[in-house]
Design an enzyme around this catalytic site. Sequence first.
Site, PDB file in Angstrom:
ATOM      1  N   CYS A 156       0.810  -1.225   0.000  1.00  0.00           N
ATOM      2  CA  CYS A 156       0.000   0.000   0.000  1.00  0.00           C
ATOM      3  C   CYS A 156       0.839   1.270   0.000  1.00  0.00           C
ATOM      4  O   CYS A 156       0.335   2.353  -0.291  1.00  0.00           O
ATOM      5  CB  CYS A 156      -0.934   0.020   1.205  1.00  0.00           C
ATOM      6  SG  CYS A 156      -2.235  -1.177   1.061  1.00  0.00           S
TER       7      CYS A 156
HETATM    8  N1  CO8 Z   1     -20.138  -9.715   7.578  1.00  0.00           N
HETATM    9  C1  CO8 Z   1     -20.661  -9.827   8.812  1.00  0.00           C
HETATM   10  N2  CO8 Z   1     -19.923 -10.033   9.927  1.00  0.00           N
HETATM   11  C2  CO8 Z   1     -18.584 -10.130   9.764  1.00  0.00           C
HETATM   12  C3  CO8 Z   1     -17.973 -10.030   8.497  1.00  0.00           C
HETATM   13  C4  CO8 Z   1     -18.802  -9.820   7.376  1.00  0.00           C
HETATM   14  N3  CO8 Z   1     -18.311  -9.687   6.126  1.00  0.00           N
HETATM   15  N4  CO8 Z   1     -16.640 -10.164   8.652  1.00  0.00           N
HETATM   16  C5  CO8 Z   1     -16.417 -10.336   9.945  1.00  0.00           C
HETATM   17  N5  CO8 Z   1     -17.583 -10.331  10.631  1.00  0.00           N
HETATM   18  C6  CO8 Z   1     -17.791 -10.490  12.065  1.00  0.00           C
HETATM   19  C7  CO8 Z   1     -16.687 -11.287  12.700  1.00  0.00           C
HETATM   20  O1  CO8 Z   1     -16.946 -12.661  12.598  1.00  0.00           O
HETATM   21  C8  CO8 Z   1     -16.685 -10.784  14.125  1.00  0.00           C
HETATM   22  O2  CO8 Z   1     -17.711 -11.447  14.831  1.00  0.00           O
HETATM   23  P1  CO8 Z   1     -17.493 -11.797  16.407  1.00  0.00           P
HETATM   24  O3  CO8 Z   1     -17.406 -10.471  17.097  1.00  0.00           O
HETATM   25  O4  CO8 Z   1     -18.710 -12.560  16.735  1.00  0.00           O
HETATM   26  O5  CO8 Z   1     -16.228 -12.561  16.493  1.00  0.00           O
HETATM   27  C9  CO8 Z   1     -17.121  -9.313  13.982  1.00  0.00           C
HETATM   28  O6  CO8 Z   1     -17.770  -9.222  12.697  1.00  0.00           O
HETATM   29  C10 CO8 Z   1     -15.963  -8.354  14.043  1.00  0.00           C
HETATM   30  O7  CO8 Z   1     -14.915  -8.820  13.132  1.00  0.00           O
HETATM   31  P2  CO8 Z   1     -13.509  -8.155  13.047  1.00  0.00           P
HETATM   32  O8  CO8 Z   1     -12.922  -8.060  14.406  1.00  0.00           O
HETATM   33  O9  CO8 Z   1     -12.699  -8.829  11.989  1.00  0.00           O
HETATM   34  O10 CO8 Z   1     -13.932  -6.708  12.495  1.00  0.00           O
HETATM   35  P3  CO8 Z   1     -13.229  -5.323  12.637  1.00  0.00           P
HETATM   36  O11 CO8 Z   1     -14.147  -4.417  13.336  1.00  0.00           O
HETATM   37  O12 CO8 Z   1     -11.822  -5.419  13.106  1.00  0.00           O
HETATM   38  O13 CO8 Z   1     -13.181  -4.842  11.085  1.00  0.00           O
HETATM   39  C11 CO8 Z   1     -11.596  -4.730   9.275  1.00  0.00           C
HETATM   40  C12 CO8 Z   1     -12.483  -5.606  10.144  1.00  0.00           C
HETATM   41  C13 CO8 Z   1     -12.523  -3.823   8.456  1.00  0.00           C
HETATM   42  C14 CO8 Z   1     -10.790  -5.600   8.356  1.00  0.00           C
HETATM   43  C15 CO8 Z   1     -10.692  -3.845  10.150  1.00  0.00           C
HETATM   44  O14 CO8 Z   1     -10.030  -4.650  11.103  1.00  0.00           O
HETATM   45  C16 CO8 Z   1      -9.635  -3.116   9.358  1.00  0.00           C
HETATM   46  O15 CO8 Z   1      -9.896  -2.413   8.408  1.00  0.00           O
HETATM   47  N6  CO8 Z   1      -8.373  -3.215   9.776  1.00  0.00           N
HETATM   48  C17 CO8 Z   1      -7.278  -2.517   9.115  1.00  0.00           C
HETATM   49  C18 CO8 Z   1      -6.977  -3.236   7.881  1.00  0.00           C
HETATM   50  C19 CO8 Z   1      -5.977  -2.560   7.019  1.00  0.00           C
HETATM   51  O16 CO8 Z   1      -5.823  -1.366   6.971  1.00  0.00           O
HETATM   52  N7  CO8 Z   1      -5.313  -3.351   6.290  1.00  0.00           N
HETATM   53  C20 CO8 Z   1      -4.382  -2.861   5.368  1.00  0.00           C
HETATM   54  C21 CO8 Z   1      -4.331  -3.815   4.302  1.00  0.00           C
HETATM   55  S1  CO8 Z   1      -3.896  -3.073   2.893  1.00  0.00           S
HETATM   56  C22 CO8 Z   1      -2.353  -3.584   2.403  1.00  0.00           C
HETATM   57  O17 CO8 Z   1      -1.309  -3.226   2.852  1.00  0.00           O
HETATM   58  C23 CO8 Z   1      -2.483  -4.600   1.387  1.00  0.00           C
HETATM   59  C24 CO8 Z   1      -1.608  -4.447   0.234  1.00  0.00           C
HETATM   60  C25 CO8 Z   1      -1.859  -5.452  -0.759  1.00  0.00           C
HETATM   61  C26 CO8 Z   1      -3.090  -5.249  -1.582  1.00  0.00           C
HETATM   62  C27 CO8 Z   1      -3.371  -6.471  -2.333  1.00  0.00           C
HETATM   63  C28 CO8 Z   1      -4.734  -6.526  -2.914  1.00  0.00           C
HETATM   64  C29 CO8 Z   1      -5.537  -7.719  -2.628  1.00  0.00           C
END
Ligand code: CO8
Length: 373
Positions: A156
Amino acid sequence: MIKAVISGTGLYTPPATIDNDELVEAFNQFVDLYNAEHADAIEQGEVTALQQSSSAFIEKASGIKRRHVIDKEGILDPRRMTPHIPERSNDERSVQCDMAVVASEEALARAGKTAADVDAVIVACSNMQRAYPAMAIEVQQALGIEGFAYDMNVACSSATFGLQAAVNSVENGAARSVLVVSPEICSGHLNFRDRDSHFIFGDACTAILVEREADTRAGQGFEILGTSLKTKFSNNIRNNFGFLNRADESGIGKPDKLFVQEGRKVFKEVSPMVAQTIQNHLGSLGLTAGDLRRMWLHQANLNMNQLIARKVLGRDPSLDEAPVILDEYANTSSAGSIIAFHKHSDDLETGDLGVICSFGAGYSIGSVVVRRR
Ligand code: CO8
């Protein structure tokens, strides 16, 4: 001393969009198919049933409403869940090159320059569609640029790291001007069958022209006051796709050959590092957060951006101070902060200060402080 400026930016946005409801509908159809196919194993406790996704969760957890993609049909086909992007012959331009050319032509036009004014091309993005020849050299040829070109990948943060390389080349006299192009086809490496991450990414391409100040019009573009890069190794965002995959058949088809992450850990660990990097960078330039007119942050997660901006500014940011494009584009990896800059910089006035800041896998953070000329 030669000074570098950003004289123009460009953006290619794929026309196809997928909103959260469409994405979730396809995902939930896939879940129903999977659970039906594995019904016996699920009943016997040998396989875990998949859970449905939800649009409300996606928007609340990430701020994403829709994303642009190269191919919509393949992603929304519940039996495929992968974009369909046909291979092209070696005599045709690659898909990434096509995207790069559109964005670059806009950057050149906005800068009032042509290919003859450019000496170098850096293709800086998360995934290259082939190992070699370098995508950048193909883009260089397609645009008719003399000089040199190379690829670089810092996930990124590729575009901001590319900006530093461009600034170095311009300021040390290696090039009069450099195009930094980020053709991100994130949908190609996203596991659309994974509920935790299927909504995160979209596709887009940005281009930035970095030129010698002396070659630009007075008042044109942004002076680059400084760049600051930071990396710290982490396995929390990882993709094990690579040329050695074929050397161990046991790994073929495993989900780690696509994007995987520990989203919560990333959120917690990266946010303070980013805020600190921006503050340190401003301090090294004799500036403070109070001097900032705008922050063009990496567009991965709305809550994360608000937290980072709050840590830097010491108060809640307004949308004008920290613009958001991820609602429309989702995370386009290295293109995200540059899309925000491209769409939200024309209104700045002479002397206004801003920071472009990307962050992501590595971990990697790139901060670029600019001043409106
Ligand atoms: N629908 C419904 N419920 C869901 C879903 C869904 N799709 N997904 C998860 N849940 C549930 C989970 O099961 C969990 O349930 P429970 O509490 O019962 O266990 C609950 O929702 C909460 O789940 P999470 O803890 O996973 O949710 P978060 O609030 O942490 O949100 C995010 C998830 C949005 C992923 C968040 O953690 C986030 O954005 N984190 C930062 C991520 C980030 O910035 N990453 C950078 C990556 S980019 C990078 O560098 C990549 C480069 C390469 C690119 C390549 C392209 C592919």
